[in-house]
Design an enzyme around this catalytic site. Structure first.
Site, mmCIF file in Angstrom:
data_model
loop_
_atom_site.group_PDB
_atom_site.id
_atom_site.type_symbol
_atom_site.label_atom_id
_atom_site.label_comp_id
_atom_site.label_asym_id
_atom_site.label_seq_id
_atom_site.Cartn_x
_atom_site.Cartn_y
_atom_site.Cartn_z
ATOM 1 C CB CYS A 36 74.577 13.967 20.674
ATOM 2 S SG CYS A 36 74.978 15.711 20.866
ATOM 3 C CG HIS A 43 70.588 15.986 20.460
ATOM 4 N ND1 HIS A 43 71.284 15.323 21.458
ATOM 5 C CD2 HIS A 43 69.914 15.022 19.777
ATOM 6 C CE1 HIS A 43 71.025 14.024 21.382
ATOM 7 N NE2 HIS A 43 70.218 13.818 20.372
ATOM 8 C CG HIS A 66 69.505 10.292 19.423
ATOM 9 N ND1 HIS A 66 68.956 11.344 20.125
ATOM 10 C CD2 HIS A 66 68.699 9.222 19.683
ATOM 11 C CE1 HIS A 66 67.872 10.937 20.772
ATOM 12 N NE2 HIS A 66 67.689 9.669 20.522
#
Length: 367
Positions: A282, A330, A342
């Site tokens: 990510c 994240h 993402h």
């Protein structure tokens, strides 16, 4: 007297009753401790999903720690190389200066058999000798300065080597942390795979479908669900929109380039620790997208969130970085309309998703 005594029970009967009592107690204890192990109920698909999701979150958190340790190790390694190069250059200069001083000293030794006064007396051209003597004196002064400079260079070289030693020990610490975090990631992923292996084929397919729907924002009818329909198609096909749609509305040209890069990465696999171009985690995707826009971002989510101006959800614009989970483990790249691009987790691909499907942690405007 003996007639009034109560008869003692026979040893064999007493022992039998005692043995029976112990046997019953042992059986009850064994049942209490061994019962669940024998039963060992198979977890439901819902329980497996919850446990696997937790393991993946832990793996992602460990991945960000791994990324941070790698960034520090790379920095330390680069500094060691720079220190060694500088020490080598200085050593070469010291050796050259020392050789020059040695040659001058040898020449002076060969010419120093007569005293300066006698050399003046015997000279056929006293004025010329005096000019040469003055020059020799100036050369001697320069030699003294050179010698002092060489001593200073030696001190500097020793200091460089000492710092290199410190950085080397620091590098060893970062490498040990790298190994720990790599093992943590691998342990979590292996545990998740073992759990998934206990599902039937139908349960595994249902789990994967539910996970894709959740990651692309199409699960249920909550906020962002409608916006994720096209995202789900992109995630399922592994491709989807490879270029940013017209009128993306990014506030700056750099943000537009970052968004365009993110769209181009859709369908590429999640690879923990990777920054592209064939795979990403990510934070690696966020770093690569903004690098394509000419902006250098830190490597980890918990550093990236502080790499620009913090903004609220109401202020989001395409190109902003959006962060999730309490540990800021994240990150996604906001692309407008309540969606982001993402890299979700191991086993998935870069995709479009709703920003409403994970616990919100914050947002940053990079440039």
């Amino acid at each position: 007297m003996a007639a009034h005594r109560k008869p003692r029970p026979a040893f064999g009967a007493q022992a039998g009753r005692t043995a029976a009592t112990l046997a019953l107690a042992g059986a009850a204890t064994a049942t209490a401790f061994e019962g669940p192990a024998h039963a060992d109920p198979r977890p439901t698909a819902t329980q497996v999903r919850a446990q696997v999701d937790r393991l993946h979150r832990e793996a992602e958190a460990a991945t960000e720690k791994y990324n941070g340790a790698k960034e520090q190790a790379d920095t330390a390694r680069a500094r060691i190389d720079a220190l060694r190069d500088e020490a080598a250059r200085r050593t070469e200069r010291v050796n050259a200066g020392r050789d020059a001083l040695g040659a001058t000293a040898a020449a002076q030794y060969r010419a120093g058999a007569l005293s300066p006064a006698l050399q003046l007396a015997l000279s056929s051209d006293p004025d010329r000798y005096l000019r040469g003597a003055a020059l020799a004196e100036r050369i001697g002064e320069r030699q003294a300065d050179t010698l002092a400079g060489l001593r200073g260079q030696r001190v500097a070289i020793d200091r460089l080597r000492a710092e290199a030693g410190d950085r080397f020990r620091e590098l060893r610490g970062h490498e040990a942390e790298l190994r720990r975090q790599k093992a943590a990631v691998q342990d979590r992923l292996a545990a998740a795979e073992k759990l998934l292996a206990r599902l039937t084929a139908a349960e595994r397919a249902a789990y994967e479908a539910a996970t894709r729907a959740r990651e692309t924002g199409t699960a249920g009818s909550g906020p962002g669900g409608g916006a994720g329909a096209g995202a789900d198609r992109a995630g399922r096909t592994g491709g989807g929109a490879r270029t940013a749609p017209a009128g993306v509305g990014a506030p700056t040209s750099r943000a537009a380039r970052a968004v365009s890069y993110a769209y181009g990465a859709i369908g590429k696999p999640y690879v923990w620790g990777a920054t592209g171009p064939s795979g990403y985690d990510c934070s690696g995707l966020a770093q690569a997208a903004w690098r394509a826009a000419g902006v250098s971002l830190p490597r980890t989510t918990y550093s990236q969130i502080n790499a620009g101006q913090r903004i609220s959800r109401a202020q989001l614009a395409p190109g902003d970085l959006v962060f999730f989970y309490p540990g800021v483990s994240h990150v996604g790249i906001y692309v407008g309309d309540g969606r982001m691009i993402h890299a979700p987790r191991t086993g998935s691909t870069v995709r479009l998703a709703s920003v409403d499907d994970m616990p919100w942690a914050g947002a940053t405007r990079v440039a």
